[in-house]
Design an enzyme around this catalytic site. Structure first.
Site, PDB file in Angstrom:
ATOM      1  N   GLY A  27      45.221  31.041  43.187  1.00 46.88           N
ATOM      2  CA  GLY A  27      44.111  30.121  43.318  1.00 46.88           C
ATOM      3  C   GLY A  27      44.113  29.452  44.677  1.00 46.88           C
ATOM      4  O   GLY A  27      44.322  30.101  45.717  1.00 46.88           O
TER       5      GLY A  27
ATOM      6  N   GLY B  81      47.032  29.972  47.382  1.00 42.02           N
ATOM      7  CA  GLY B  81      47.246  31.143  48.216  1.00 42.02           C
ATOM      8  C   GLY B  81      47.590  32.400  47.448  1.00 42.02           C
ATOM      9  O   GLY B  81      47.209  32.580  46.294  1.00 42.02           O
TER      10      GLY B  81
ATOM     11  N   GLY C  99      38.016  36.043  42.124  1.00 40.44           N
ATOM     12  CA  GLY C  99      39.014  37.101  42.000  1.00 40.44           C
ATOM     13  C   GLY C  99      38.433  38.477  42.283  1.00 40.44           C
ATOM     14  O   GLY C  99      39.106  39.340  42.862  1.00 40.44           O
ATOM     15  N   ASP C 100      37.172  38.690  41.882  1.00 41.89           N
ATOM     16  CA  ASP C 100      36.529  39.979  42.145  1.00 41.89           C
ATOM     17  C   ASP C 100      36.247  40.149  43.638  1.00 41.89           C
ATOM     18  O   ASP C 100      36.369  41.254  44.183  1.00 41.89           O
ATOM     19  CB  ASP C 100      35.227  40.084  41.357  1.00 41.89           C
ATOM     20  CG  ASP C 100      35.443  39.929  39.858  1.00 41.89           C
ATOM     21  OD1 ASP C 100      36.534  40.319  39.382  1.00 41.89           O
ATOM     22  OD2 ASP C 100      34.548  39.412  39.172  1.00 41.89           O
TER      23      ASP C 100
END
Length: 309
Positions: A221, A224, A250-251
């Site tokens: 997140g 890092g 995340g994608d």
């Protein structure tokens, strides 16, 4: 070309409200409907960044028609195999900087539909340099689904970027995916390791490598990313944080990682690009998009340092 696999695509519906209060009625400020699912988001980000990409997976029903029509309107290349079941919807409620996501289970694939898709997949990746496998599995498909696709990709000498968790991950690891991207919560669940620290993430990355993943990237997140690679171990950090909608970050990270991998970039550059794209996705109201100025800014603010193995 990069092929993004989305085995459980969806029509994403995003509601924006001032505040989310359980048990209360809400006035929705805006509504957006768009093609979604983790693999679709990966392909959309790649398309926006002018990286040749194609998304594939099984679709069906009126929601499947809406999904493919939306991709076509956006100019995103796609090749889907037809199934009898109806493609699912997801609902995301965004309030301030928090997103609440409701995921429908999706259609149930028959054994024949799965076999047809694996044949379809093998044909689709013939010209691909990298394939991304991300997201949940549809009902009716065994946990070995990603393992089967990784085996097919290896036969075509195609690099695999895997982003999944749970039984699908457990089954996939023995097939030695080239690059596993996973968040620290998923890494903790998969290895039983405390991933609240950098050292813990590095230990989890080593454990996942021992289980089969050739290279491992663990996202943390806003804290890092930690990577265990064939070129060494790395920590990427950026103290210039972004507020907004974290859905799809995340994608976007997966997309940035896949694009840099396809370009043959060294690992520090891969992690900077993936981190910058993820930050730029947070700045946008819906998944599958990123803000170019934010991406460019975070390419310069993300610091990657080598860690002791």
């Amino acid at each position: 070309m990069i092929v993004a696999v989305c085995l459980n695509p969806a029509v994403d519906v995003t509601y924006t409200v001032d505040a989310l209060r359980p048990g209360a009625s809400h006035r929705v400020g805006s509504v957006r409907r768009r093609a979604g699912g983790k693999g679709v988001n990966v392909a959309a980000v790649l398309h926006q960044q002018q990286v040749p990409a194609l998304v594939t997976g099984p679709v069906g029903g009126s929601a499947g028609d809406e999904l493919t029509a939306d991709l076509a309107a956006a100019g995103i290349d796609h090749r889907f195999s037809a199934i009898a079941g109806a493609t699912r919807q997801t609902v995301t409620v965004v309030a301030a900087d928090q997103a609440t996501v409701l995921n429908e289970p999706g259609p149930e694939l028959t054994a024949d539909e799965w076999r047809a898709f694996t044949t379809f997949f093998a044909d689709t990746i013939r010209d691909a340099s990298v394939v991304t496998l991300s997201g949940s599995l549809p009902r009716g498909v065994r946990p070995t689904a990603y393992a089967e696709l990784i085996t097919l990709a290896r036969e075509h000498h195609t690099v695999v970027v895997l982003d999944c968790d749970g039984p699908a991950l457990t089954a996939a690891l023995p097939t030695a995916p080239h690059l596993l991207k996973i968040n620290h919560h998923e890494a903790a669940a998969a290895t039983g390791t405390d991933t609240s620290t950098v050292d813990g993430c590095l230990a989890a990355a080593h454990a996942l490598h021992q289980l089969g993943a050739v290279e491992v990237v663990i996202t943390r997140g806003a804290d890092g990313v930690v990577a265990r690679t064939t070129a060494g171990c790395f920590l990427g950090t950026d103290h210039d944080t972004v507020s907004g909608n974290p859905t799809g970050a995340g994608d976007a990270f997966t997309a940035g990682l896949a694009a840099a991998t396809a370009d043959g970039a060294p690992w520090p550059a891969r992690l900077r690009q993936a981190s910058a794209w993820a930050a730029a996705a947070v700045a946008m109201p819906v998944a599958g998009q990123l803000d170019p100025r934010t991406a460019q800014h975070h390419l310069t603010t993300t610091v990657v340092e080598e860690l002791a193995p």
